[in-house]
Design a protein around this motif. Structure first.
Motif, mmCIF file in Angstrom:
data_model
loop_
_atom_site.group_PDB
_atom_site.id
_atom_site.type_symbol
_atom_site.label_atom_id
_atom_site.label_comp_id
_atom_site.label_asym_id
_atom_site.label_seq_id
_atom_site.Cartn_x
_atom_site.Cartn_y
_atom_site.Cartn_z
ATOM 1 N N VAL A 1 -32.992 -24.384 3.444
ATOM 2 C CA VAL A 1 -34.212 -24.279 2.643
ATOM 3 C C VAL A 1 -35.390 -24.283 3.594
ATOM 4 C CG1 VAL A 1 -35.636 -25.369 0.881
ATOM 5 C CG2 VAL A 1 -33.148 -25.452 0.684
ATOM 6 N N ALA A 2 -36.239 -23.277 3.475
ATOM 7 C CA ALA A 2 -37.449 -23.182 4.301
ATOM 8 C C ALA A 2 -38.622 -22.904 3.357
ATOM 9 C CB ALA A 2 -37.311 -22.077 5.333
ATOM 10 N N THR A 3 -39.411 -23.918 3.095
ATOM 11 C CA THR A 3 -40.533 -23.749 2.179
ATOM 12 C C THR A 3 -41.562 -22.788 2.764
ATOM 13 O OG1 THR A 3 -40.174 -25.989 1.392
ATOM 14 C CG2 THR A 3 -42.278 -24.974 0.854
ATOM 15 N N ALA A 4 -41.892 -22.980 4.028
ATOM 16 C CA ALA A 4 -42.820 -22.059 4.703
ATOM 17 C C ALA A 4 -41.993 -21.020 5.444
ATOM 18 C CB ALA A 4 -43.699 -22.833 5.682
ATOM 19 N N LYS A 5 -42.201 -19.736 5.118
ATOM 20 C CA LYS A 5 -41.441 -18.660 5.754
ATOM 21 C C LYS A 5 -42.196 -17.351 5.632
ATOM 22 C CE LYS A 5 -38.665 -18.467 1.604
ATOM 23 N NZ LYS A 5 -38.515 -19.800 1.085
ATOM 24 N N ASP A 6 -41.743 -16.344 6.353
ATOM 25 C CA ASP A 6 -42.326 -15.016 6.286
ATOM 26 C C ASP A 6 -42.276 -14.512 4.840
ATOM 27 O OD1 ASP A 6 -43.101 -12.553 8.113
ATOM 28 O OD2 ASP A 6 -41.758 -11.813 6.546
ATOM 29 N N ASP A 7 -43.311 -13.787 4.430
ATOM 30 C CA ASP A 7 -43.380 -13.272 3.058
ATOM 31 C C ASP A 7 -42.171 -12.426 2.680
ATOM 32 O OD1 ASP A 7 -45.785 -14.547 2.625
ATOM 33 O OD2 ASP A 7 -47.016 -12.755 2.973
ATOM 34 N N SER A 8 -41.580 -11.733 3.655
ATOM 35 C CA SER A 8 -40.430 -10.869 3.351
ATOM 36 C C SER A 8 -39.181 -11.674 2.974
ATOM 37 C CB SER A 8 -40.123 -9.943 4.524
ATOM 38 O OG SER A 8 -39.678 -10.675 5.649
ATOM 39 N N LEU A 9 -39.210 -12.988 3.192
ATOM 40 C CA LEU A 9 -38.073 -13.841 2.858
ATOM 41 C C LEU A 9 -38.264 -14.614 1.556
ATOM 42 C CD1 LEU A 9 -37.262 -15.304 6.387
ATOM 43 C CD2 LEU A 9 -36.064 -13.482 5.169
ATOM 44 N N VAL A 10 -39.447 -14.528 0.963
ATOM 45 C CA VAL A 10 -39.716 -15.257 -0.282
ATOM 46 C C VAL A 10 -38.737 -14.786 -1.354
ATOM 47 C CG1 VAL A 10 -41.402 -15.634 -2.126
ATOM 48 C CG2 VAL A 10 -42.132 -15.680 0.264
ATOM 49 N N GLY A 11 -38.097 -15.735 -2.012
ATOM 50 C CA GLY A 11 -37.122 -15.419 -3.057
ATOM 51 C C GLY A 11 -35.719 -15.192 -2.548
ATOM 52 N N SER A 12 -35.517 -15.232 -1.240
ATOM 53 C CA SER A 12 -34.195 -15.009 -0.661
ATOM 54 C C SER A 12 -33.436 -16.325 -0.549
ATOM 55 C CB SER A 12 -34.307 -14.398 0.740
ATOM 56 O OG SER A 12 -34.876 -13.127 0.682
ATOM 57 N N LYS A 13 -32.149 -16.290 -0.865
ATOM 58 C CA LYS A 13 -31.264 -17.441 -0.680
ATOM 59 C C LYS A 13 -30.721 -17.366 0.742
ATOM 60 C CE LYS A 13 -26.943 -19.212 -2.630
ATOM 61 N NZ LYS A 13 -25.916 -18.880 -3.641
ATOM 62 N N LEU A 14 -30.920 -18.418 1.515
ATOM 63 C CA LEU A 14 -30.482 -18.458 2.906
ATOM 64 C C LEU A 14 -29.256 -19.362 3.038
ATOM 65 C CD1 LEU A 14 -33.991 -18.858 4.584
ATOM 66 C CD2 LEU A 14 -32.690 -16.748 4.238
ATOM 67 N N LEU A 15 -28.206 -18.825 3.657
ATOM 68 C CA LEU A 15 -26.970 -19.571 3.836
ATOM 69 C C LEU A 15 -26.590 -19.609 5.311
ATOM 70 C CD1 LEU A 15 -24.956 -18.085 0.844
ATOM 71 C CD2 LEU A 15 -26.084 -20.298 0.963
ATOM 72 N N ILE A 16 -25.876 -20.653 5.703
ATOM 73 C CA ILE A 16 -25.408 -20.793 7.075
ATOM 74 C C ILE A 16 -23.954 -20.331 7.103
ATOM 75 C CG2 ILE A 16 -25.048 -22.373 8.998
ATOM 76 C CD1 ILE A 16 -27.185 -24.196 7.576
ATOM 77 N N VAL A 17 -23.679 -19.322 7.947
ATOM 78 C CA VAL A 17 -22.354 -18.703 7.998
ATOM 79 C C VAL A 17 -21.746 -18.910 9.379
ATOM 80 C CG1 VAL A 17 -21.055 -16.572 7.670
ATOM 81 C CG2 VAL A 17 -23.176 -16.926 6.396
ATOM 82 N N GLN A 18 -20.519 -19.421 9.399
ATOM 83 C CA GLN A 18 -19.765 -19.584 10.636
ATOM 84 C C GLN A 18 -18.932 -18.329 10.856
ATOM 85 O OE1 GLN A 18 -19.326 -22.158 13.177
ATOM 86 N NE2 GLN A 18 -18.426 -20.300 13.978
ATOM 87 N N PRO A 19 -19.226 -17.535 11.900
ATOM 88 C CA PRO A 19 -18.381 -16.366 12.185
ATOM 89 C C PRO A 19 -16.934 -16.811 12.424
ATOM 90 C CG PRO A 19 -20.398 -16.277 13.464
ATOM 91 C CD PRO A 19 -20.337 -17.639 12.846
#
Length: 94
Positions: free
Chosen positions: A11-29
């Motif tokens: 979760v990143a409250t402050a982020k680039d406008d292009s990421l607003v509304g995007s769900k961010l997940l951590i992926v282990q290759p």
């Protein structure tokens, strides 16, 4: 494209406008033998995946295209949830 396992959320409250509304997940290759392969990566979820799922990830310009904004601040995007994977282990190089 590469295969990974979702190991967490970000979760990143402050982020680039292009990421607003995007769900961010951590992926282990993952190597095709189900072993971790490299450092975890933050990826934009484009399909509604969740923690513990094995997913298909694209990187670079392909990831930006998937988001619909080729100028977005995205370097990795989840584009598929893997149901099953069959590997002929005799064909893998040792």
């Amino acid at each position: 494209m590469w295969v990974g396992k979702i190991i967490g959320t970000l979760v990143a409250t402050a982020k680039d406008d292009s990421l607003v509304g995007s769900k961010l997940l951590i992926v282990q290759p993952m190597a095709l033998g189900s072993q971790p392969a490299g450092a975890p990566v933050v990826a934009v979820d484009t399909i509604g995946s969740g923690t513990g799922e094995t997913v298909l990830v694209v990187s670079g310009s392909s990831a930006r295209q998937v988001t619909g904004n080729p100028r977005s601040a995205v370097d990795a995007a989840i584009v598929g949830i893997i149901d099953t994977m069959e590997i002929d282990k005799s064909l893998l190089e040792e």
